[in-house]
Design a protein around this motif. Structure first.
Motif, mmCIF file in Angstrom:
data_model
loop_
_atom_site.group_PDB
_atom_site.id
_atom_site.type_symbol
_atom_site.label_atom_id
_atom_site.label_comp_id
_atom_site.label_asym_id
_atom_site.label_seq_id
_atom_site.Cartn_x
_atom_site.Cartn_y
_atom_site.Cartn_z
ATOM 1 N N PHE A 42 -10.920 15.514 -4.125
ATOM 2 C CA PHE A 42 -10.610 14.104 -4.279
ATOM 3 C C PHE A 42 -10.672 13.698 -5.746
ATOM 4 N N VAL A 43 -9.755 12.834 -6.137
ATOM 5 C CA VAL A 43 -9.707 12.350 -7.507
ATOM 6 C C VAL A 43 -9.178 10.913 -7.499
ATOM 7 N N LYS A 44 -9.581 10.150 -8.490
ATOM 8 C CA LYS A 44 -9.088 8.783 -8.639
ATOM 9 C C LYS A 44 -8.017 8.788 -9.727
ATOM 10 N N VAL A 45 -6.803 8.356 -9.376
ATOM 11 C CA VAL A 45 -5.714 8.296 -10.362
ATOM 12 C C VAL A 45 -5.168 6.895 -10.459
ATOM 13 N N ARG A 98 0.841 -1.202 0.000
ATOM 14 C CA ARG A 98 0.000 0.000 0.000
ATOM 15 C C ARG A 98 0.875 1.251 0.000
ATOM 16 N N VAL A 99 1.911 1.256 0.833
ATOM 17 C CA VAL A 99 2.802 2.402 0.931
ATOM 18 C C VAL A 99 3.568 2.614 -0.374
ATOM 19 N N ILE A 100 4.031 1.537 -0.980
ATOM 20 C CA ILE A 100 4.755 1.668 -2.254
ATOM 21 C C ILE A 100 3.849 2.283 -3.309
ATOM 22 N N GLU A 101 2.605 1.833 -3.401
ATOM 23 C CA GLU A 101 1.684 2.415 -4.374
ATOM 24 C C GLU A 101 1.409 3.880 -4.057
ATOM 25 N N SER A 102 1.264 4.225 -2.786
ATOM 26 C CA SER A 102 1.070 5.615 -2.388
ATOM 27 C C SER A 102 2.273 6.465 -2.796
ATOM 28 N N VAL A 159 -7.645 9.881 -4.051
ATOM 29 C CA VAL A 159 -6.567 10.578 -3.367
ATOM 30 C C VAL A 159 -6.945 12.055 -3.264
ATOM 31 N N VAL A 160 -6.179 12.809 -2.505
ATOM 32 C CA VAL A 160 -6.450 14.232 -2.290
ATOM 33 C C VAL A 160 -5.513 15.053 -3.175
ATOM 34 N N ILE A 161 -6.091 15.983 -3.933
ATOM 35 C CA ILE A 161 -5.278 16.877 -4.755
ATOM 36 C C ILE A 161 -4.587 17.873 -3.830
ATOM 37 N N SER A 162 -3.313 18.102 -4.071
ATOM 38 C CA SER A 162 -2.529 19.005 -3.241
ATOM 39 C C SER A 162 -3.156 20.396 -3.182
ATOM 40 N N PRO A 163 -3.196 21.028 -2.002
ATOM 41 C CA PRO A 163 -3.800 22.360 -1.867
ATOM 42 C C PRO A 163 -3.118 23.437 -2.712
ATOM 43 N N ASP A 164 -1.847 23.237 -3.083
ATOM 44 C CA ASP A 164 -1.171 24.249 -3.883
ATOM 45 C C ASP A 164 -1.517 24.175 -5.374
ATOM 46 N N VAL A 165 -2.378 23.227 -5.744
ATOM 47 C CA VAL A 165 -2.869 23.117 -7.123
ATOM 48 C C VAL A 165 -4.183 23.896 -7.203
ATOM 49 N N THR A 166 -4.246 24.861 -8.109
ATOM 50 C CA THR A 166 -5.485 25.634 -8.274
ATOM 51 C C THR A 166 -6.547 24.770 -8.934
ATOM 52 N N THR A 202 1.984 9.608 -5.349
ATOM 53 C CA THR A 202 2.259 10.961 -4.868
ATOM 54 C C THR A 202 3.479 11.574 -5.537
ATOM 55 N N SER A 203 4.373 10.749 -6.065
ATOM 56 C CA SER A 203 5.519 11.306 -6.780
ATOM 57 C C SER A 203 5.171 11.624 -8.230
ATOM 58 N N LYS A 204 4.188 10.926 -8.785
ATOM 59 C CA LYS A 204 3.803 11.132 -10.190
ATOM 60 C C LYS A 204 2.795 12.273 -10.346
ATOM 61 N N PHE A 205 1.872 12.402 -9.397
ATOM 62 C CA PHE A 205 0.815 13.411 -9.447
ATOM 63 C C PHE A 205 0.966 14.330 -8.233
ATOM 64 N N LYS A 206 0.362 15.490 -8.262
ATOM 65 C CA LYS A 206 0.398 16.397 -7.094
ATOM 66 C C LYS A 206 -0.774 16.036 -6.189
ATOM 67 N N VAL A 207 -0.626 14.890 -5.516
ATOM 68 C CA VAL A 207 -1.680 14.366 -4.654
ATOM 69 C C VAL A 207 -1.082 13.837 -3.362
ATOM 70 N N ALA A 208 -1.963 13.559 -2.407
ATOM 71 C CA ALA A 208 -1.595 12.897 -1.157
ATOM 72 C C ALA A 208 -2.623 11.800 -0.907
ATOM 73 N N THR A 209 -2.200 10.763 -0.228
ATOM 74 C CA THR A 209 -3.132 9.699 0.114
ATOM 75 C C THR A 209 -3.622 9.926 1.545
ATOM 76 N N PRO A 210 -4.942 9.935 1.745
ATOM 77 C CA PRO A 210 -5.472 10.175 3.087
ATOM 78 C C PRO A 210 -5.258 8.969 4.006
ATOM 79 N N ALA A 211 -5.510 9.179 5.281
ATOM 80 C CA ALA A 211 -5.411 8.102 6.266
ATOM 81 C C ALA A 211 -6.277 6.923 5.826
ATOM 82 N N ASN A 212 -5.770 5.740 6.019
ATOM 83 C CA ASN A 212 -6.460 4.489 5.683
ATOM 84 C C ASN A 212 -6.749 4.337 4.192
ATOM 85 N N TRP A 213 -6.052 5.098 3.355
ATOM 86 C CA TRP A 213 -6.211 4.991 1.907
ATOM 87 C C TRP A 213 -5.848 3.588 1.444
#
Length: 131
Positions: A128-131, A70-74, A95-102, A78-89
């Protein structure tokens, strides 16, 4: 696992436990007849040769391979897209789109669309977005 499978990364033998002592990977509470047991350490190293994550389990606790995968996929997402994985993802979940992305950038980056969570502050940064 195949008996003739090739391993493309180095495996280090440490029968005298010298390396684990140098790297402080010794479980101070668990010993056998030859001394302290190694802790169950796992380091995930990125393509930039930097440690991205370290797990350190006591020698008496097995590793959770589902969590490692799970961590490897996260880390990959997160390195490919400007996203973060939430708790228990879990893989395959949003995933969550980074706040610095308009929102404009998010629409361009994620043409399939995204969902914005309504917040009491009325700020539209929890997306939230599915990637």
């Amino acid at each position: 696992m195949q008996p003739d499978a090739k391993v493309n990364y180095p495996i280090i033998s440490d029968p005298n436990r010298e390396i684990i002592k140098q790297l402080n990977m010794v479980d101070p509470d668990e010993k056998d007849s030859t001394g302290n047991l190694p802790s169950r350490a796992l380091h995930i190293v990125g393509p930039d040769k930097k440690i991205k994550l370290s797990f350190l389990y006591p020698s008496t606790t097995g590793r959770n391979m589902d969590e490692v995968l799970r961590v490897i996929e996260s880390l990959q997402k997160t390195s490919k897209f400007k996203v973060a994985t939430p708790a228990n993802w879990k893989p395959g979940k949003k995933v969550v789109i980074s706040p610095d992305v308009t929102n404009e950038q998010a629409e361009e980056m994620f043409p399939q669309g995204f969902v914005t969570k309504d917040l009491p502050s009325k700020k539209e940064y929890l997306r939230f977005v599915k990637v």
